[in-house]
Write an enzyme that holds these catalytic residues in place. Structure first.
Site, PDB file in Angstrom:
ATOM      1  CB  SER A 217      -0.946  -0.047   1.205  1.00  0.00           C
ATOM      2  OG  SER A 217      -1.940   0.948   1.122  1.00  0.00           O
ATOM      3  CG  ASP A 304      -6.960  -2.863  -2.949  1.00  0.00           C
ATOM      4  OD1 ASP A 304      -7.565  -2.076  -2.195  1.00  0.00           O
ATOM      5  OD2 ASP A 304      -5.738  -3.025  -2.921  1.00  0.00           O
ATOM      6  CG  HIS A 343      -5.742  -2.356   0.790  1.00  0.00           C
ATOM      7  ND1 HIS A 343      -5.113  -1.941  -0.367  1.00  0.00           N
ATOM      8  CD2 HIS A 343      -5.120  -1.696   1.814  1.00  0.00           C
ATOM      9  CE1 HIS A 343      -4.163  -1.069  -0.076  1.00  0.00           C
ATOM     10  NE2 HIS A 343      -4.140  -0.913   1.245  1.00  0.00           N
TER      11      HIS A 343
END
Length: 367
Positions: A217, A304, A343
């Site tokens: 991320s 995601d 995610h």
């Protein structure tokens, strides 16, 4: 006679219907009169909410640009709370050490070192004062750089450390400045500096052992920028893994769920996106990746909702289109949306072990 009776009945029916209409109108009127306070209260709350969302928050953000780093890094959001990061064993990490590194005079970062699983199986618990020496034992090292919010002890991160350790790698991870038990305040320059420091600290201790970078991320922005700096210095990592990455912070912020209520505003760019630049937050991975020479693997799940799948694809296509004779390959591993990895849960994929092993093999074959 029949005609007169018919007219009489019709007149009575009309009169009755008229009375019913009047009664019905009266009932509706009384209903509104009785509920006027409720309607007014609802209208006031709705108006106030819309004002705060579309007027109040934008004004607050533009007049207080310092708020944007707090939103981007979200380092004050710690879950689970009240954890003891000095005890990796509390997180189920066997043969792991906690330590601190002084990056600057006023910045001390917390770190963990998790030993490869085979060492525990062969030797049991390794003394803490032997951990640094073990970095030269020939087992490859993964330096993991986490995303925003939480700490290095967040559940999904710990599960990935366990996976990598089970594959017989050393795992080193840190909390950037301002996160976890680390001091200081995060900034783009600062978190990259912390990552650079731990990388160089490792290089001094590993001998000929190879270091791989793994970013998740927001950590993919850190990883890509760190890799660019290292490659420009001629100090190439052995390989790069980017999990759930974005192409640049502007696109990531624009497509983040939190920005959804504001995207329609004509001043969205000026208030929110320009504020990011004014605070030095760019994370232009699509530019940094042009200088990254080692093999790159991008992992992204189609479902995601935090960093859209499309942004990972954009980064991949940019990297793929700009590979040269001096750079290694880049690959994209997609995970179907119906798997539910979203995610943070790609580590749950049953094939992850094989994916990582194959990636390592590709990196070694391209040397």
């Amino acid at each position: 006679m029949d005609s007169q009776n018919s007219k009489s009945k019709k007149g009575k029916r009309n009169t009755r219907e008229g009375k019913e209409n009047i009664a019905s109108k009266g009932t509706v009127l009384r209903y509104f009169q009785e509920h006027i306070p409720h309607f007014l209260f609802t209208a006031k709350i709705t108006t106030l909410t819309l004002f705060l969302i579309y007027i109040g928050i934008p004004i607050f953000v533009r007049s207080n640009p310092w708020i944007m780093p707090r939103v981007v890094f979200a380092n004050l959001l710690r879950w689970p709370p009240f954890v003891n990061l000095s005890s990796p064993a509390d997180f189920g990490l066997v043969n792991a050490r906690h330590f601190f590194l002084d990056v600057e005079d006023d910045v001390r970062i917390g770190a963990w070192h998790v030993l490869p699983k085979s060492m525990h199986e062969e030797r049991g618990l390794v003394p803490l004062d032997s951990f640094e020496k073990e970095l030269k034992n020939g087992k490859k090292v993964f330096l993991y750089l986490h995303g925003n919010s939480g700490t290095r002890g967040s559940h999904h991160r710990v599960q990935l450390y366990k996976l990598l350790a089970s594959l017989d790698f050393h795992v080193i991870t840190i909390d950037y400045r301002g996160y976890g038990d680390s001091s200081g305040t995060p900034s783009e320059e600062g978190v990259v500096k912390d990552s650079y420091f731990i990388y160089k600290w490792l290089k001094q201790r590993i001998g000929d052992t190879k270091i791989f970078l793994w970013g998740h991320s927001l950590g993919t922005g850190v990883t890509t920028k760190l890799a660019k700096i290292l490659c420009n210095e001629g100090d190439h990592p052995a390989g790069i893994v980017l999990e759930s990455p974005f192409n640049n912070m502007i696109d990531a912020a624009t497509h983040h769920p939190f920005s959804l209520p504001f995207r329609m505003l004509p001043w969205f760019d000026w208030i929110f996106l320009k504020s990011l630049g004014e605070q030095g937050i760019y994370f232009k991975s699509d530019e940094s990746i042009l200088s990254v020479t080692p093999h790159i693997m991008i992992l992204h799940a189609e479902d995601d909702l935090i960093v859209p799948f499309d942004l990972g694809q954009k980064l991949y296509l940019k990297a793929k289109a700009t590979r040269t004779a001096y750079t290694k390959n880049v690959e994209f591993v997609a995970f179907k949306g119906d798997l539910g990895y979203g995610h943070k849960l790609i580590y749950q994929a049953p094939e992850m072990g094989d994916i990582v092993r194959q990636f390592i093999q590709k990196c070694e074959n391209s040397d």
